[in-house]
Design an enzyme around this catalytic site. Structure first.
Site, mmCIF file in Angstrom:
data_model
loop_
_atom_site.group_PDB
_atom_site.id
_atom_site.type_symbol
_atom_site.label_atom_id
_atom_site.label_comp_id
_atom_site.label_asym_id
_atom_site.label_seq_id
_atom_site.Cartn_x
_atom_site.Cartn_y
_atom_site.Cartn_z
ATOM 1 N N LYS A 1 11.065 8.158 1.072
ATOM 2 C CA LYS A 1 10.095 7.076 1.234
ATOM 3 C C LYS A 1 10.618 5.960 2.132
ATOM 4 O O LYS A 1 9.847 5.140 2.639
ATOM 5 C CB LYS A 1 9.696 6.531 -0.132
ATOM 6 C CG LYS A 1 8.952 7.537 -1.003
ATOM 7 C CD LYS A 1 8.667 6.999 -2.374
ATOM 8 C CE LYS A 1 7.901 8.012 -3.215
ATOM 9 N NZ LYS A 1 8.655 9.264 -3.435
ATOM 10 N N LYS B 1 13.559 0.500 -0.062
ATOM 11 C CA LYS B 1 14.602 1.497 0.172
ATOM 12 C C LYS B 1 15.084 1.453 1.627
ATOM 13 O O LYS B 1 16.273 1.620 1.909
ATOM 14 C CB LYS B 1 14.084 2.901 -0.171
ATOM 15 C CG LYS B 1 13.992 3.189 -1.649
ATOM 16 C CD LYS B 1 15.370 3.309 -2.271
ATOM 17 C CE LYS B 1 15.305 3.775 -3.706
ATOM 18 N NZ LYS B 1 16.665 3.948 -4.299
ATOM 19 N N SER C 1 19.270 6.862 -1.433
ATOM 20 C CA SER C 1 17.975 6.509 -0.863
ATOM 21 C C SER C 1 16.993 7.660 -1.036
ATOM 22 O O SER C 1 17.288 8.659 -1.691
ATOM 23 C CB SER C 1 18.136 6.132 0.609
ATOM 24 O OG SER C 1 16.942 5.572 1.128
ATOM 25 N N GLU D 1 0.355 7.675 -0.673
ATOM 26 C CA GLU D 1 0.988 8.991 -0.772
ATOM 27 C C GLU D 1 0.976 9.676 0.594
ATOM 28 O O GLU D 1 -0.014 9.606 1.327
ATOM 29 C CB GLU D 1 0.239 9.848 -1.799
ATOM 30 C CG GLU D 1 0.959 11.113 -2.191
ATOM 31 C CD GLU D 1 0.281 11.813 -3.362
ATOM 32 O OE1 GLU D 1 0.978 12.469 -4.142
ATOM 33 O OE2 GLU D 1 -0.958 11.695 -3.493
ATOM 34 N N ARG E 1 -3.727 10.296 -3.013
ATOM 35 C CA ARG E 1 -3.739 8.982 -3.653
ATOM 36 C C ARG E 1 -3.252 7.910 -2.684
ATOM 37 O O ARG E 1 -2.564 8.207 -1.711
ATOM 38 C CB ARG E 1 -2.849 9.021 -4.902
ATOM 39 C CG ARG E 1 -3.352 9.964 -5.977
ATOM 40 C CD ARG E 1 -2.348 10.116 -7.100
ATOM 41 N NE ARG E 1 -1.115 10.737 -6.640
ATOM 42 C CZ ARG E 1 -0.107 11.068 -7.437
ATOM 43 N NH1 ARG E 1 -0.176 10.803 -8.735
ATOM 44 N NH2 ARG E 1 0.981 11.637 -6.948
#
Length: 224
Positions: A15, A27, A12, A142, A139
């Protein structure tokens, strides 16, 4: 040993912890599916390892910065204070082996590693070269800091060797009875253990990831 020797390990990522995008959501779902599989198949251990980007792996910031430096710059940094865990390939592999050897059903292994600001990673790679740094801004999707253990998970987190271990919260697995106090009182973030510029330079040199090292090896170290 009352726990089965055979194991399935899910790889994993940070995130999955407090996900903010689709990849993180998938995930996170993977971790929960793997953990729940222990209930349906008690003859096999289903366990997870969770870590961030491996140093110099494809898609990570180091080869991206090195490519920009080789082209004469500028080196593009999103946010100077953004931090990232710095995990070597050996540490990533060792995490998998440690989980395979010691993890109980439903546990998640998280390596305890240092972190650095993105600006210091850029400066460490640039060195004394006349390369400009351009700030581009964060971004969409993010995170400012990588989080490997959430606030909620910290209550079920213990230390085992070089790792934080998040114990399963499923009562069916019997791992939720803490045998020792939680190792964390809050989330485990890359903002917690940030190295200074000298420490960042030393770490990159240790793993032969500076531009000088890459020139000496023809860049092969980045693809190991």
């Amino acid at each position: 040993n009352k726990y089965p020797v055979e194991a399935v390990i899910a790889i994993s990522t940070d995130k999955a912890c407090k996900p903010v995008n689709v990849m993180g959501m998938t995930k996170a779902l993977q971790e929960r599916i793997i953990t729940a599989a222990n209930i349906l198949n008690p003859t096999t251990r289903f366990i997870c390892v969770r870590y961030g980007n491996v140093l110099a792996s494809r898609g990570s910031v180091i080869p991206f910065f090195i490519d920009q430096i080789r082209k004469g710059g500028p080196v593009t940094v999103t946010v100077p204070k953004m931090t990232r865990f710095l995990l070597s390939l050996d540490q990533a592999v060792d995490t998998v082996f440690a989980a395979l050897r010691d993890a109980l059903p439903g546990e998640t292994y998280v390596p305890r590693v240092s972190s650095a600001t993105v600006i210091n990673i850029a400066k460490a790679l640039i060195g004394d070269r006349a390369i400009k740094i351009e700030i581009t801004g964060i971004r969409p999707g993010e995170k400012m800091h990588e989080i490997l253990v959430s606030d909620e998970e910290s209550n079920h987190c213990i230390v085992r060797g070089d790792y934080y271990v998040i114990r399963s919260m499923l009562p069916e697995l019997g791992n939720n009875q803490m045998m020792e106090p939680p190792a964390l009182s809050r989330e485990y973030s890359s903002a917690d253990t940030v190295m200074d510029l000298d420490g960042t330079i030393a770490l990159l040199k240790k793993h032969r990831l500076t531009l000088t090292d890459q020139s000496a090896t023809g860049g092969s170290e980045l693809l190991r």
